[in-house]
Design a protein around this motif. Sequence first.
Motif, short mmCIF file in Angstrom:
data_model
loop_
_atom_site.label_atom_id
_atom_site.label_comp_id
_atom_site.label_asym_id
_atom_site.label_seq_id
_atom_site.Cartn_x
_atom_site.Cartn_y
_atom_site.Cartn_z
N ALA A 189 37.37 41.39 25.94
CA ALA A 189 36.56 40.70 26.83
C ALA A 189 36.98 41.33 28.40
CB ALA A 189 36.93 39.29 26.96
N ALA A 190 38.17 41.27 28.63
CA ALA A 190 38.75 41.99 29.97
C ALA A 190 38.05 43.30 30.30
CB ALA A 190 40.29 41.88 30.07
N PHE A 191 38.14 44.10 29.36
CA PHE A 191 37.64 45.59 29.60
C PHE A 191 36.05 45.50 29.71
CE2 PHE A 191 40.76 48.65 27.28
CZ PHE A 191 41.78 48.22 28.06
N CYS A 192 35.17 44.63 29.06
CA CYS A 192 33.82 44.46 29.00
C CYS A 192 33.31 43.68 30.01
CB CYS A 192 33.32 44.29 27.68
SG CYS A 192 33.48 45.71 26.61
N GLY A 193 33.95 42.87 30.85
CA GLY A 193 33.60 42.05 31.96
C GLY A 193 33.16 40.58 31.50
N ILE A 194 33.54 40.18 30.32
CA ILE A 194 32.98 38.92 29.75
C ILE A 194 34.30 37.68 29.43
CG2 ILE A 194 30.94 40.02 28.62
CD1 ILE A 194 32.32 40.02 26.09
N VAL A 195 33.86 36.75 28.94
CA VAL A 195 34.89 35.84 28.56
C VAL A 195 35.09 35.78 27.27
CG1 VAL A 195 35.34 33.20 28.57
CG2 VAL A 195 33.86 34.15 30.39
N GLY A 196 36.83 35.82 26.95
CA GLY A 196 36.89 35.83 25.72
C GLY A 196 37.97 34.80 25.33
N VAL A 197 38.10 34.14 24.27
CA VAL A 197 38.96 32.98 24.06
C VAL A 197 39.79 33.06 22.82
CG1 VAL A 197 39.39 30.39 24.07
CG2 VAL A 197 37.42 31.28 25.37
N LYS A 198 41.14 32.86 22.65
CA LYS A 198 41.83 32.63 21.61
C LYS A 198 42.24 31.36 21.60
CE LYS A 198 46.28 32.68 20.96
NZ LYS A 198 46.66 31.60 19.95
N MET A 448 42.78 32.48 27.23
CA MET A 448 41.61 33.11 27.69
C MET A 448 41.24 34.18 28.70
SD MET A 448 39.23 29.89 29.17
CE MET A 448 37.87 30.56 29.45
N SER A 449 40.36 35.02 28.60
CA SER A 449 40.44 35.99 29.64
C SER A 449 38.79 35.82 30.41
CB SER A 449 40.29 37.40 29.12
OG SER A 449 40.05 38.51 30.20
N GLN A 450 38.83 35.85 31.62
CA GLN A 450 37.47 35.92 32.33
C GLN A 450 37.22 36.81 33.37
OE1 GLN A 450 38.79 31.88 33.86
NE2 GLN A 450 36.70 32.21 34.93
N PRO A 451 36.26 37.36 33.60
CA PRO A 451 35.95 38.49 34.84
C PRO A 451 36.37 37.77 36.08
CG PRO A 451 33.95 37.72 33.83
CD PRO A 451 34.87 37.06 33.09
N ILE A 452 37.40 38.59 36.87
CA ILE A 452 37.80 38.10 38.29
C ILE A 452 37.48 39.39 39.28
CG2 ILE A 452 39.42 36.54 37.33
CD1 ILE A 452 41.77 38.82 38.37
N GLY A 453 36.67 40.44 38.85
CA GLY A 453 36.48 41.48 39.76
C GLY A 453 36.54 42.75 39.29
N ARG A 454 36.42 43.75 39.86
CA ARG A 454 36.21 45.20 39.11
C ARG A 454 37.05 45.99 40.15
NH1 ARG A 454 30.09 45.79 37.14
NH2 ARG A 454 30.24 44.17 35.79
N ILE A 455 37.77 47.27 39.36
CA ILE A 455 38.39 48.28 40.05
C ILE A 455 37.67 49.56 39.60
CG2 ILE A 455 40.43 49.73 39.98
CD1 ILE A 455 41.94 46.90 39.33
N ASP A 456 37.17 50.14 40.61
CA ASP A 456 36.31 51.58 40.22
C ASP A 456 35.24 51.13 39.49
OD1 ASP A 456 38.13 52.92 42.10
OD2 ASP A 456 39.38 53.71 40.50
N LEU A 458 35.03 48.96 37.23
CA LEU A 458 35.18 48.55 35.72
C LEU A 458 35.71 47.10 35.77
CD1 LEU A 458 36.86 51.81 34.54
CD2 LEU A 458 34.45 50.84 33.75
N PRO A 459 35.45 46.19 35.18
CA PRO A 459 35.78 44.93 34.98
C PRO A 459 37.40 44.78 34.86
CG PRO A 459 34.05 45.18 33.51
CD PRO A 459 34.53 46.79 33.99
N VAL A 460 37.85 43.72 35.67
CA VAL A 460 39.12 43.29 35.33
C VAL A 460 39.12 41.92 35.05
CG1 VAL A 460 41.31 42.53 36.68
CG2 VAL A 460 40.04 44.80 37.22
N GLY A 461 40.13 41.57 33.80
CA GLY A 461 40.17 40.01 33.35
C GLY A 461 41.20 39.52 33.87
N GLY A 462 41.05 38.25 34.14
CA GLY A 462 42.41 37.49 34.61
C GLY A 462 42.49 36.41 33.33
N GLN A 463 43.78 36.21 32.99
CA GLN A 463 44.06 35.39 31.79
C GLN A 463 44.60 33.96 32.02
OE1 GLN A 463 46.20 36.41 27.38
NE2 GLN A 463 47.44 36.86 29.37
N LEU A 464 44.03 33.13 31.55
CA LEU A 464 44.66 31.63 31.52
C LEU A 464 45.29 31.30 30.34
CD1 LEU A 464 41.51 29.86 33.42
CD2 LEU A 464 43.60 30.70 34.41
N LEU A 465 46.35 30.73 30.27
CA LEU A 465 46.97 30.19 29.16
C LEU A 465 47.60 28.86 29.39
CD1 LEU A 465 48.54 33.08 29.83
CD2 LEU A 465 49.28 33.16 27.51
N ALA A 466 47.54 28.04 28.28
CA ALA A 466 47.74 26.60 28.43
C ALA A 466 48.70 26.28 27.22
CB ALA A 466 46.56 25.72 28.47
#
Lengths: 491, 107
Positions: A189-198, A448-456, A458-466
């Motif tokens: 999800a982080a690599f592709c710029g989308i949201v992914g939840v575990k 979960m990971s959600q997109p928070i911006g890009r580098i060059d 390419l998407p970057v994921g920010g992770q939230l844990l609870a």
Amino acid sequence: MSDVSLLSRSAADVAADIAAGRLATDAALNASLQAYAATDAGPSGLNAVLYSDADSARASLQSLSLGNGTSTDARPLAGIPVAIKDNIATLSMPTSCGSKILDGYVSPFEATVIAKLRAAGALMPMKTNMDEFAMGSSTENSAFGATKHPMDHTRVPGGSSGGSAAVVAAGVTRIALGSETGGSVRQPAAFCGIVGVKPTYGRVSRHGLVAFASSLDQVGVFGQTVDDAALGLQVIAGADALDSTTVDVPVSDYRASRDNAAAQPLAGVVVGRPVEYFPDSLDPRMRELLDRSADRLRALGAEVRDVSLPHTALAIPVYYIVAPAEASSNLARFDGVRYGLRVEGDGLRGMYEATRSQGFGPEVTRRILLGTYVLSAGYYDAYYKRAMAVRRLIAADFTKVFASGVHVLLTPTTPTTAFKAGSKTDPYEMYMSDIFTATANLAGVPAMSQPIGRIDGLPVGGQLLASHFDEATMFRVAYALERALGSEAHA
Amino acid sequence: MAVSEEDVRHVAALARLGLSQPQVASLVGELNGILEHMDVLQQVDIGSASLDPDATHGMRMRDDVPNPIALHRPREAFAPGMRDGFFLVPRLSTHGSTDSADDEGEG
């Protein structure tokens, strides 16, 4: 010709229109199939889909009685296509786990998550590519060829659920299912710029998910947005009599805060930043994107404070003992007798060895051997038993932090952006892709990971844990952060 | 605790994996390369965490009763063969055929 612009609308909105009869029941399905044909097939395609079955998807529409004012309470995914990772048992398409040993295998039963999706009105027209038996971080280990990154075909989409991530990122479906053992939803999800939840271990039934490492595995959800992912998880969450590891905890309304337009929607929320996830070696551009996200959370009313999870660095050594150990046992069932491929050899033992050697790829073979080694006489105490003890220390780190008043943790999802295909030839270097994600699986907490911006670009994921079973707070923060970042999340 | 070729052959036999000599040689290096990163665990003070790894730690246990799975196709539809309620699997080619029609498919 279908209207592919439908795919730019949220799954919830399109489902509501289909349920109310404002859209044709097959409108979203047709749009997905058209997008699939345009992006996935042929040598220039993504190779994200292993099997497609439009006929069964259309047939299931007939039994759903959609479009006559159907309540979205009863059919929250009315007419919405959902892509399914190839290790989740389905009836109309094979379940091959990206492996030659299960090539063409069709399950006689279906996973509970599939039954729940169908009951919610979802259509399942495709099974997606994956690293063989979910062992990998790039979807290069599939017996059916690698999946390409939708934005740069020379790069990997991440893995092991790379096919599902690529399908969602390419706009073929809004929602897809993957599976998580050490980060196999969040990392792609982080690599592709989308949201992914575990979800929390025990939150979603694994009945029908082909087992890799049973103390770690969870079904996860991809979405183009936080709301898509929250809706998908809402449908599949809950206890299941067919999976005794599910826990009978009430399922919260994960979408409760989707329309919270308050100036400070996160007032009272404490966000922790574990210092171990921000090492000196972290790309400073990634650090800046995380800092920006933390600033936005503060502006939304959250308190952001540094915390410590001191055993984080031990997660990869622990994970790569525990997971292969469990895999070596779980994959013993693939022996040429009960499932799929059978290669004759010299006697029964020769048949076992020939079948498994020709049926499993190099990474699966390596992990079965590693797992068998750490469980074998003389090494069990030194490796497996000790890893299980350290796993408890990792879990205790999370317990202490959440008990100290922290509600959610914010970290990078991955140490890098999507890497070049074929660039990681050392197995341990590949394993390090999971360094920020494997801890959640070891501790059983939701993340979960959600997109928070890009580098060059390419998407970057920010992770939230609870904390355990607090997906609702995690989604509350994710919705607010997504809204605050707006288009910056993809720029 | 370096892994030797003999170790790889031993665990491959336990895991029912047939390996060629070049595969064995390659896997020795790969497994040693992975396991050297695991040595850090030996330095950890595990203190009270060194509990029985088989303990359930609060996990509930379901009643030990069979919980049949709802099959969407009858067993006969996907089994290679059935007899007396049991599956018959293909015979090993090295065991030859049998003259008994009743044993067809048995292995």
